[in-house]
Design a protein around this motif. Structure first.
Motif, PDB file in Angstrom:
ATOM      1  N   PHE A   1      68.685  43.451 155.275  1.00 37.26           N
ATOM      2  CA  PHE A   1      69.161  44.549 156.104  1.00 37.26           C
ATOM      3  C   PHE A   1      68.885  45.858 155.381  1.00 37.26           C
ATOM      4  CE2 PHE A   1      72.036  40.968 156.956  1.00 37.26           C
ATOM      5  CZ  PHE A   1      71.870  40.834 158.321  1.00 37.26           C
ATOM      6  N   GLU A   2      68.703  46.914 156.147  1.00 37.53           N
ATOM      7  CA  GLU A   2      68.520  48.248 155.585  1.00 37.53           C
ATOM      8  C   GLU A   2      69.538  49.186 156.219  1.00 37.53           C
ATOM      9  OE1 GLU A   2      64.921  51.331 155.536  1.00 37.53           O
ATOM     10  OE2 GLU A   2      64.477  49.382 154.610  1.00 37.53           O
ATOM     11  N   PHE A   3      70.153  50.010 155.386  1.00 38.71           N
ATOM     12  CA  PHE A   3      71.200  50.916 155.822  1.00 38.71           C
ATOM     13  C   PHE A   3      70.801  52.362 155.551  1.00 38.71           C
ATOM     14  CE2 PHE A   3      72.917  46.840 154.632  1.00 38.71           C
ATOM     15  CZ  PHE A   3      73.695  46.514 155.736  1.00 38.71           C
ATOM     16  N   LYS A   4      71.628  53.294 156.026  1.00 40.06           N
ATOM     17  CA  LYS A   4      71.340  54.715 155.863  1.00 40.06           C
ATOM     18  C   LYS A   4      71.264  55.102 154.378  1.00 40.06           C
ATOM     19  CE  LYS A   4      74.244  58.253 156.366  1.00 40.06           C
ATOM     20  NZ  LYS A   4      75.328  59.019 156.912  1.00 40.06           N
ATOM     21  N   ASP A   5      72.185  54.591 153.575  1.00 40.55           N
ATOM     22  CA  ASP A   5      72.243  54.942 152.157  1.00 40.55           C
ATOM     23  C   ASP A   5      73.011  53.869 151.387  1.00 40.55           C
ATOM     24  OD1 ASP A   5      74.964  55.454 152.764  1.00 40.55           O
ATOM     25  OD2 ASP A   5      74.614  57.604 152.981  1.00 40.55           O
TER      26      ASP A   5
ATOM     27  N   LYS B   1      75.982  53.985 150.025  1.00 41.54           N
ATOM     28  CA  LYS B   1      77.393  53.898 150.415  1.00 41.54           C
ATOM     29  C   LYS B   1      77.549  52.978 151.628  1.00 41.54           C
ATOM     30  CE  LYS B   1      79.672  57.039 152.712  1.00 41.54           C
ATOM     31  NZ  LYS B   1      80.281  58.281 153.157  1.00 41.54           N
ATOM     32  N   ASP B   2      76.700  53.126 152.618  1.00 38.43           N
ATOM     33  CA  ASP B   2      76.777  52.263 153.804  1.00 38.43           C
ATOM     34  C   ASP B   2      76.474  50.807 153.450  1.00 38.43           C
ATOM     35  OD1 ASP B   2      77.485  54.388 155.396  1.00 38.43           O
ATOM     36  OD2 ASP B   2      75.533  54.562 156.387  1.00 38.43           O
ATOM     37  N   ALA B   3      75.468  50.594 152.620  1.00 33.49           N
ATOM     38  CA  ALA B   3      75.130  49.233 152.206  1.00 33.49           C
ATOM     39  C   ALA B   3      76.295  48.596 151.457  1.00 33.49           C
ATOM     40  CB  ALA B   3      73.876  49.235 151.329  1.00 33.49           C
ATOM     41  N   PHE B   4      76.881  49.337 150.548  1.00 29.53           N
ATOM     42  CA  PHE B   4      77.976  48.791 149.745  1.00 29.53           C
ATOM     43  C   PHE B   4      79.220  48.554 150.594  1.00 29.53           C
ATOM     44  CE2 PHE B   4      81.259  48.619 146.515  1.00 29.53           C
ATOM     45  CZ  PHE B   4      80.662  47.782 145.583  1.00 29.53           C
ATOM     46  N   SER B   5      79.452  49.402 151.559  1.00 25.23           N
ATOM     47  CA  SER B   5      80.584  49.225 152.466  1.00 25.23           C
ATOM     48  C   SER B   5      80.454  47.906 153.237  1.00 25.23           C
ATOM     49  CB  SER B   5      80.659  50.405 153.439  1.00 25.23           C
ATOM     50  OG  SER B   5      81.636  50.180 154.419  1.00 25.23           O
TER      51      SER B   5
ATOM     52  N   VAL C   1      69.616  46.895 146.481  1.00 23.00           N
ATOM     53  CA  VAL C   1      68.917  47.999 145.840  1.00 23.00           C
ATOM     54  C   VAL C   1      69.027  49.182 146.785  1.00 23.00           C
ATOM     55  CG1 VAL C   1      66.728  48.869 144.959  1.00 23.00           C
ATOM     56  CG2 VAL C   1      67.310  46.451 144.663  1.00 23.00           C
ATOM     57  N   TYR C   2      69.695  50.219 146.316  1.00 27.47           N
ATOM     58  CA  TYR C   2      69.978  51.427 147.073  1.00 27.47           C
ATOM     59  C   TYR C   2      70.491  51.107 148.468  1.00 27.47           C
ATOM     60  CZ  TYR C   2      69.631  55.969 149.314  1.00 27.47           C
ATOM     61  OH  TYR C   2      69.912  57.100 150.031  1.00 27.47           O
ATOM     62  N   ASN C   3      69.663  51.211 149.505  1.00 25.34           N
ATOM     63  CA  ASN C   3      70.142  51.032 150.877  1.00 25.34           C
ATOM     64  C   ASN C   3      69.752  49.681 151.485  1.00 25.34           C
ATOM     65  OD1 ASN C   3      67.407  51.563 151.201  1.00 25.34           O
ATOM     66  ND2 ASN C   3      67.686  52.675 153.106  1.00 25.34           N
ATOM     67  N   SER C   4      69.235  48.778 150.678  1.00 21.22           N
ATOM     68  CA  SER C   4      68.809  47.479 151.219  1.00 21.22           C
ATOM     69  C   SER C   4      69.688  46.356 150.667  1.00 21.22           C
ATOM     70  CB  SER C   4      67.343  47.209 150.896  1.00 21.22           C
ATOM     71  OG  SER C   4      67.164  47.093 149.509  1.00 21.22           O
TER      72      SER C   4
END
Length: 95
Positions: free
Chosen positions: A30-34, A36-40, A61-64
């Motif tokens: 999955f890929e997220f905006k940033d 913070k969103d990925a970790f949430s 890794v970062y947003n993925s």
């Protein structure tokens, strides 16, 4: 927990968008905006994993986010993996 056959795995995968059977596990990314969103989302998934008593192999890794599921005790894929995958999908869809 009974290990599923490859035919059973392939049949179950038709119900999950974006998941693949690779080297003895089902996996997706999955890929997220940033970050913070990925970790949430990872945190929400972590609570669900704990509730189900089943934990993924995953990396961020970062947003993925990359997730692999298999049942180590069964040395393969079981219904537990598909149940958790479905829960993960529900969490992702709710974001």
């Amino acid at each position: 927990m009974k290990k599923l056959s490859e035919q059973e795995i392939e049949s179950q995968l038709t119900k999950l968008s974006g998941w693949e059977y690779v080297d003895g596990a089902i996996e997706t990314s999955f890929e997220f905006k940033d970050f913070k969103d990925a970790f949430s989302v990872m945190t929400r998934i972590a609570f669900e994993c704990e509730a189900q008593g089943h934990h993924p192999d995953w990396s961020n890794v970062y947003n993925s986010l990359h997730i692999r599921l298999n049942t180590h005790d069964a040395e393969g894929i079981t219904e537990k993996d598909f149940k958790l995958a479905q829960s993960i999908e529900e969490i992702i869809e709710s974001e």
